[in-house]
Design an enzyme around this catalytic site. Sequence first.
Site, PDB file in Angstrom:
ATOM      1  N   ASN A   9       0.824  -1.217   0.000  1.00  0.00           N
ATOM      2  CA  ASN A   9       0.000   0.000   0.000  1.00  0.00           C
ATOM      3  C   ASN A   9       0.850   1.255   0.000  1.00  0.00           C
ATOM      4  O   ASN A   9       2.035   1.230   0.372  1.00  0.00           O
ATOM      5  CB  ASN A   9      -0.859   0.078   1.281  1.00  0.00           C
ATOM      6  CG  ASN A   9      -1.985  -0.931   1.305  1.00  0.00           C
ATOM      7  OD1 ASN A   9      -2.410  -1.419   0.261  1.00  0.00           O
ATOM      8  ND2 ASN A   9      -2.451  -1.246   2.493  1.00  0.00           N
ATOM      9  N   ASN A 181      -3.395 -10.450  17.353  1.00  0.00           N
ATOM     10  CA  ASN A 181      -3.459  -9.585  18.535  1.00  0.00           C
ATOM     11  C   ASN A 181      -4.598 -10.108  19.426  1.00  0.00           C
ATOM     12  O   ASN A 181      -5.239 -11.115  19.103  1.00  0.00           O
ATOM     13  CB  ASN A 181      -3.590  -8.109  18.138  1.00  0.00           C
ATOM     14  CG  ASN A 181      -4.914  -7.788  17.462  1.00  0.00           C
ATOM     15  OD1 ASN A 181      -5.885  -8.538  17.567  1.00  0.00           O
ATOM     16  ND2 ASN A 181      -4.963  -6.674  16.759  1.00  0.00           N
ATOM     17  N   THR A 217       0.000 -11.231  20.396  1.00  0.00           N
ATOM     18  CA  THR A 217       0.723 -10.010  20.758  1.00  0.00           C
ATOM     19  C   THR A 217      -0.183  -9.175  21.666  1.00  0.00           C
ATOM     20  O   THR A 217      -1.395  -9.085  21.456  1.00  0.00           O
ATOM     21  CB  THR A 217       1.116  -9.202  19.509  1.00  0.00           C
ATOM     22  OG1 THR A 217      -0.052  -8.917  18.728  1.00  0.00           O
ATOM     23  CG2 THR A 217       2.099  -9.971  18.644  1.00  0.00           C
ATOM     24  N   GLY A 248       2.957  -4.131  14.723  1.00  0.00           N
ATOM     25  CA  GLY A 248       2.598  -5.551  14.622  1.00  0.00           C
ATOM     26  C   GLY A 248       3.282  -6.207  13.436  1.00  0.00           C
ATOM     27  O   GLY A 248       3.737  -7.352  13.520  1.00  0.00           O
ATOM     28  N   ASP A 249       3.366  -5.484  12.337  1.00  0.00           N
ATOM     29  CA  ASP A 249       4.030  -6.028  11.139  1.00  0.00           C
ATOM     30  C   ASP A 249       5.522  -6.226  11.404  1.00  0.00           C
ATOM     31  O   ASP A 249       6.124  -7.202  10.946  1.00  0.00           O
ATOM     32  CB  ASP A 249       3.846  -5.083   9.949  1.00  0.00           C
ATOM     33  CG  ASP A 249       2.379  -4.927   9.578  1.00  0.00           C
ATOM     34  OD1 ASP A 249       1.616  -5.876   9.801  1.00  0.00           O
ATOM     35  OD2 ASP A 249       2.008  -3.846   9.080  1.00  0.00           O
TER      36      ASP A 249
HETATM   37  O1  RIB Z   1      -0.328  -2.669   9.703  1.00  0.00           O
HETATM   38  C1  RIB Z   1      -0.152  -1.368   9.220  1.00  0.00           C
HETATM   39  C2  RIB Z   1      -0.575  -1.302   7.789  1.00  0.00           C
HETATM   40  O2  RIB Z   1      -1.954  -1.538   7.693  1.00  0.00           O
HETATM   41  C3  RIB Z   1      -0.365   0.050   7.140  1.00  0.00           C
HETATM   42  O3  RIB Z   1       0.901   0.205   6.564  1.00  0.00           O
HETATM   43  C4  RIB Z   1      -1.497   0.126   6.150  1.00  0.00           C
HETATM   44  O4  RIB Z   1      -1.085   0.118   4.812  1.00  0.00           O
HETATM   45  C5  RIB Z   1      -2.417  -1.035   6.467  1.00  0.00           C
HETATM   46  O5  RIB Z   1      -2.295  -2.042   5.562  1.00  0.00           O
END
Ligand code: RIB
Length: 299
Positions: A9, A181, A217, A248-249
């Site tokens: 994104n 989560n 998490t 989280g990512d």
């Molecule tokens: O987890 C965060 C992400 O969620 C953002 O970068 C946004 O693009 C959405 O996908």
Amino acid sequence: MITVFGSINMDLIATTDRLPKPGETVAGNSFATAAGGKGANQALAARRAGRYVHMAGAVGKDGFAADALALLDDAGTDLSLVQHVDGPTGTALILVGGDGENMIAVVPGANGLVTAADAETAVGKMSEGDILMLQLEVPVDAVECALSEARVRGVTSILNLAPLTPDAPRLGRLADIVIANETEFERLAGQDGMDAEAREAALHRLHQETGQTLIVTLGGDGVIAIRNGVISRGQGLKIEPVDTVGAGDTFCGYFTASLDEGLDFASALRRAAVAGSLACLKAGAQPSIPLSQDVADRI
Ligand code: RIB
């Protein structure tokens, strides 16, 4: 080798003193764009953690496409499985409040055009022992196909149950490792409003049923997980969050990279939790993902 099959994104980010209520307008303080998407963020985190990473997914043929891929490219991520399809690149409209919390609306764009055939192609290039990482920002049939192909090929699958969708509990059963989560885990377990004791009991119950490794998490409270019948916990850092988008990512990417590197499970959880904490100290999803050495310095 790690392949991330998921979303890419462009994030459009406004900061406000506090998040608005439905129907309310609040003044914004700043606006910025940054590369994002849960798939791309996790791929970059795994790459910054030092592993070889393939990103598989799609961007559009618009002005956002190149910017959405720029940091992945700079980091040396393999982008040969990223398609450029007709239509817009995925976008996320993000509000970040003064306390670092956020609200996000994602418009899938090209991510919505990813297919089960794309999943077959991506996983078809993987071998036994490789790791496939997925989230829920591309179409359900593509995720499902990727998960079943991974099983056939002896590839370890890690599914991050975000964002929460109606299919999340069903898809969650198909992965080797699930990262959720608290809210996502409640949906997986089919039980709302869990306290710590109920969560641990649910982890044992689900693990006994499925044999899966389950990771929950807990934001500032770190992480709890179950693997091979044993509960583990990991703590992040005590921090004042500036922006939690992408934390989280970052956890998911660092955890996956750590397993790929051969770290033991407890060390992988701790390293990922520390990386997730560090990601809360800077604005933007991808710009905030820490480098491996910065994480190592804080463990
Ligand atoms: O987890 C965060 C992400 O969620 C953002 O970068 C946004 O693009 C959405 O996908």
